[in-house]
Each structure stands twice: as structure tokens, then as C-alpha cells.
Design an enzyme around this catalytic site. Sequence first.
Site, PDB file in Angstrom:
ATOM      1  N   HIS A 103      -2.748  -3.394  -5.196  1.00 49.16           N
ATOM      2  CA  HIS A 103      -4.174  -2.911  -3.944  1.00 49.16           C
ATOM      3  C   HIS A 103      -4.932  -3.288  -3.364  1.00 49.16           C
ATOM      4  CE1 HIS A 103      -3.643   0.699  -1.070  1.00 49.16           C
ATOM      5  NE2 HIS A 103      -3.434   0.016  -0.185  1.00 49.16           N
ATOM      6  N   ASN A 159      -4.318   6.943  -1.001  1.00 54.77           N
ATOM      7  CA  ASN A 159      -3.434   6.861   0.375  1.00 54.77           C
ATOM      8  C   ASN A 159      -2.666   8.826   0.075  1.00 54.77           C
ATOM      9  OD1 ASN A 159      -4.208   4.541   1.716  1.00 54.77           O
ATOM     10  ND2 ASN A 159      -2.890   3.693   1.390  1.00 54.77           N
ATOM     11  N   GLU A 183      -6.535  -0.935  -6.602  1.00 55.60           N
ATOM     12  CA  GLU A 183      -5.857   0.436  -7.483  1.00 55.60           C
ATOM     13  C   GLU A 183      -4.529  -1.112  -8.315  1.00 55.60           C
ATOM     14  OE1 GLU A 183      -5.238   4.122  -5.491  1.00 55.60           O
ATOM     15  OE2 GLU A 183      -3.593   2.737  -4.095  1.00 55.60           O
ATOM     16  N   SER A 204       0.403  -1.434   0.140  1.00 58.00           N
ATOM     17  CA  SER A 204      -0.184   0.027   0.142  1.00 58.00           C
ATOM     18  C   SER A 204       1.077   1.563  -0.204  1.00 58.00           C
ATOM     19  CB  SER A 204      -0.753   0.161   1.309  1.00 58.00           C
ATOM     20  OG  SER A 204      -0.538  -0.156   1.837  1.00 58.00           O
TER      21      SER A 204
END
Length: 647
Positions: free
Chosen positions: A425, A475, A437, A404
Site C-alpha cells: 500500500h 486508513n 504498508e 488501500s
Amino acid sequence: MNTPVSIRPQGDIAIVTLDNPPVNAISAAVRKALWQAVEEIDADPTLRAAILICEGRTFIAGADVREFGQTPEPPHLPDLVDHLEAARVPWIAAIHGAALGGGFEIAMGCRFRVAVPQAKIGLPEVTLGIIPGASGTVRTPRLAGVEVAVDLVTSGKPMAAPKAREHGLIDAVIEGDLEAGAIAFAKAALAKPLPAPISERPVAAMDDAFWEAKRKLAEKQGHRAPLEALAAIRRATELPFTEAMAAERESFLALRSSDEAAALRAVFFAERAAPRPDTLRDVSPRKLAQVGVVGGGTMGAGIAAALRSAGLPVVLIERDDQALARGIDTLAKTFAGAIKRGKLTEEARDALMAGVTGATDYAALSECDLVIEAVFEELSVKRQVFENLITHCRRDAILATNTSYIDPREIFAGLPGAERFIGLHFFSPAQIMKLLEIVPLPETAPEVLATAFALAKQLNKIPVRAGICEGFIGNRILKRYRAEAETLVRDGVPIAQIDAAMRGYGFRMGPFEAQDLGGLDIAYLQREGARAMGQDVPETLGDILVGAGRKGQKTGGGWYDYSQGDRTPQPSTRVAELLAGHIAKDAPNLEDAQIAAQLIAAMAAEGEAILDEGIADKASDIDLVEIHGYGFPRWKGGPMFASGKHR
Ligand code: 3H9
């Protein structure tokens, strides 16, 4: 001129076939052609019934959503439904695939509805920010009762044919050939007196307590359409049919031009475009017959559960017998949860578990077409996994990391066969969260990338390509969002007000409550890692709290205090003391809406930078990441849409 509707007499029954690919949506041309078909069939005295059946993968999927921005052209759908119902001969809707929205409304204009067992019916309009606009709120309670109508219309969830039969929404489930079954049904129906048209059937009145209970439920969805849909059904129980219809139309048209509907439409099309990026148009994905997962923690077990639920056999690898037993147990618990929620039977669970092979020896992965690493987020641990995978996997097996934050180029650096490496991800819990992702390396082969997109579709997830940068798309925006929220705190805005403002905007939780739930230490450790590597990462307010042992709910306090066994956040005097030196004295006195606007603008600004750097392909992908991975309210369309940056 090509017409989407053709009529084929079969004795005294007309078979009316609608063919408007891809999903037989009701465009203006379809409305005109169906109207015409009603007239033609009524004018032919040899015909005694008409069966409406569709070509292609589905019955009518609804009104053509692409026409929603345009001025509606006659004949309007509600008039067409009335026209069908008033026809001289009874019409029978023969449903396969899905009869949704306007599609089900057309079916309710028919005197009967039959469907194959796999078919679904539904009124999903609220998911598009509107209410049914062609009698869905008025005919459904007359057809199946008020309770069923309320559930169907306010949830927007489709219902399978057998259940729809139980509730009287359809008249028969047809096994075998649909057309032949519908003809047999028609013949039997013609031998008996016809039921009354739905518009002439009675509807029960419900008491105030019923409506209040349903209102509370509808309100939980956070946007207007479910409440408006409920109000429309209530009117249908209190007003004569034509008045209720006029009110439904008015509400439908008002909602159709609302901001919420525009946002939900944009999300609808973005979701459908996401699995098929233009760059992969001519690239065929590889077949996946067996998939390996390395790591049986929460994430690994969740990924394994998602793979199994999509029908893929899984080999689960852990480092020793004990860890493996824990991993298998976590997986079993995941399925047990689904059984509890009524989503899975025990037999189905047994079959899912039987498709999992646990092993501690990487040699068990030798036949896997894809292996997904889901171990601890530390470079050396991940690299060790891939060194093992290189030794034991087939040379053409796709090797994926579920990193991540760590740069996948570092994870794979120096390993042979870079064209088969990729980042996948997943979001926790991986068996539930829709976002995936997909992070290709510069060397990743297009066919490997296409396989990742195909896998996402198979897993029923929303895939978004993300370029390599810290935090990828989601993120990275989260970091900016949290930083901006801390800026507000430093400016003197109360923590609880910021959280309340974001809940008011539509998030389930505000930024600080969410950190308390997930743990402040995760981001803290990342910052510490970056600092250890010499990066200049300024101290955050979160660092101060972690430094004082406040890591969130798990330590009894983070941004808030928590009483034992209670997850209700309570403003904390200790936090006020700890942060006192960092908070401005003159609070700016912001409205909640201003707070939300400032935070959304920060997310969108980061999104723009992400687009400029080529980390995301399009603004709508960023919106999908936020909606499906970070709880952004769907009816606001995502930060890019909400900020007018939806290019
Ligand atoms: C309504 O009916 C209002 C009425 O009450 C009142 C009116 C007065 N329109 O999903 P897929 C396209 S509101 C236009 O990948 P699947 C979709 O964009 C409507 N286009 O297929 C895609 O195009 P492309 C209520 C539509 O097999 C292609 O079809 N109805 C529509 O996985 C394939 O779509 C709904 O909300 C549409 N209505 O799933 C139903 N629907 O290939 C929405 C789809 O160019 N549709 N497209 O990207 C669905 O749920 C699914 O499409 C369905 C098939 C289950 C039918």
C-alpha cells in the site's frame, strides 16, 4: 581493554583511527580515548600533525543518541572539541560517509577538514529536538559565515562535500584514497603558516531584519529546536566565544530533556528498526532486476517514478495506447516537477525515462521479478488484472496489489501460487510519500515478505507490516479520527475551531480542511459500497454534505465554502443549515488543547485495538504510519507515543 581509538605514526604524522561500529558514534568511551590520543600525540615531539580517520561505513555520525537519557560522563564533548583545537599539533579530520552533529563538531575542533566527494557533513540535531551541544552553533558561523551556519543548523539537512568545500566548511575534497590524500594535504599544510583556530576567528554581526526573516523560516518547522538553534547562533555573533558556548550548552541540556526531543528520539530509533522486523532476521530477500506496474494513473505513475529513482527498470502496462500515453505523460510530468524544484537534471530525467518500457500487452511483463497492480479500487477490475498476470508472469514472480481498502484475500481468491501474493500500500504521491504498508496474506512466503521490506529500503521508504482489516493501519485510524472529529461537531464545537486546534497541535491541516482537499466523496463511496453489501453503516455528517453536492474544493465547497481560484476555507452558512438538526445547542466551550487531546486519544484507542488484534507488530509502527502517511507531527512522536501507549 579494547579501545576504540588507535594511533599509528606515519613519519611525523599520527594516523588516529576511530573504530566504534556501526557508525562511530561518540560514546563516553570514545570521548575518553580521543582525549587520551590528543595527550599522547602532544607528548611525542617527533609528531607534527594528526589525522583523524574512521573505520567502517562512516566518519563520526554524532553523539551517541542512546546515551541521551543518562547523566553525561566527562570528558564532555564541548571540552573534547576545545582540547583538540588547543592541541600542540594540528589535527586534520579525514571524512568519509557522514560527519554529523558531534562528528562535525569534532571535525571543527580539528585545524583542517578534508573529505571524499561522496561524504556529507551536517548538524542534524534539530531533527532530534535538540541543538548542537558542542560548539556547532558557535564555531560554524566563525568557519563559514552566519548565513551558511543558520541554514545548516536550523534545517538539519546534510550537505555534500563539494558544496561544503564551496562554503568553506571543509578545506579540500580528496579524490582517491582518503588516508593518502589526507597525508599529502597535511604535508602541504605544514609547509605554510597555520590558520587560526576556529574559536579565534571573527564572526559578522547581522541586522535585526536578517534574524527576523530567519526566525519566520525556522518557526515554520513547528517545534522549538530550530528556533533555539537560531537564537544560539545569534548569541554566537553577539557574545564572546566562551559565553556563547556556555549558553549553547545550557540550551542543549534543556532541550535534551524536553518532550519533543524524547519523541523525536523515539521516532529516530523506530525508523531504523522498521526495515528489519525480528521475524525476518534469517530470511533473505529475492533480487529484483525488473519491476512491472499495471496502471498508469497518478498512483501507478508515482510508483513507477519511485522505482525508477531507485534504479529499477520498469515495465508500465495500460489497457490501451491512449491510456498508456497518458501514463507515460504523467510519469514525465512527475520528473519535470523534480527538475523544476532543482532535484533532477534533464540528463538524469532522460536516463530515468529511458528505463521505462510502456506496453499494452501483459506479455511484456514476462521477465519481471515483481509486478505491482495500481488500477482502480474495484474488486472485479483488480481480479481481472491478476488473472492476466497469472497467465503472463513468471511462476516465481511476486504479485502485489496496491489496494488501500479491498481485502487482498478477496483479490487473490482462487488464484494459484498464493505464497507469492502480497499487498503493497503506497501513499499518494507515491514518489514522495515515505510510508509503505506491507500487507502479507496468510500464505505469503517469508522470502516474499522480506523482499517487500528490502524494496522499501531501496525506495528509501519506511515499511510497516499491516495485517488485514478494513483500512489496514493508517486508513482505519483515519476513519476513527474523522468519526471523533464529527462527534465534536455534533457536540457543537465549531468546525473551524477543530481544524485550528489540530493545526495548533502540529498538523498542516485539520481533519475537515484535509477532507475538502482530498474530496469527501472517496470515503462516502466506500460507505455506500459497504451499505450496498448489507452492512449497517450509520449516516455521517460527511454523507449529508455529499448528498447536497458538497464534495470539497473540487465542487467549490465541502465542510467550508471556497471562492473561485482560492483555496482558503471560509465558514459556510449552507453547511450550518444542512447540519443544524444534528448539532447540539449547548456548545461545550472546549479549549483547543482539549480538542486535540480528544482526537489524539481516539487515534491511540484505535491503535490499541489494532495492536490487540495483531494488525500491527508494535506501537512504534503505528506511530510511523501516522507520521509518514498522515501528517502527524513528528515532534509529538505519533499518537501512541503522545498518549503514553508506546510499549
Ligand atoms: C549530536 O551529535 C549532539 C551533539 O551536537 C552534542 C553532544 C554534546 N547514536 O541509520 P542507520 C545507529 S546528536 C547512536 O541504519 P545508515 C542506528 O540506530 C546526533 N546510534 O545507518 C542503527 O543501529 P541498529 C547527531 C546511532 O548507514 C545503526 O547506527 N547525529 C546513531 O543508513 C545504523 O544506522 C545524527 O543525528 C547515533 N548518533 O546511515 C546522525 N546514528 O543497527 C544520525 C546511527 O542497532 N545517524 N545509529 O539499528 C544517521 O543519520 C545515519 O545513521 C547515518 C548512517 C547517515 C550516519
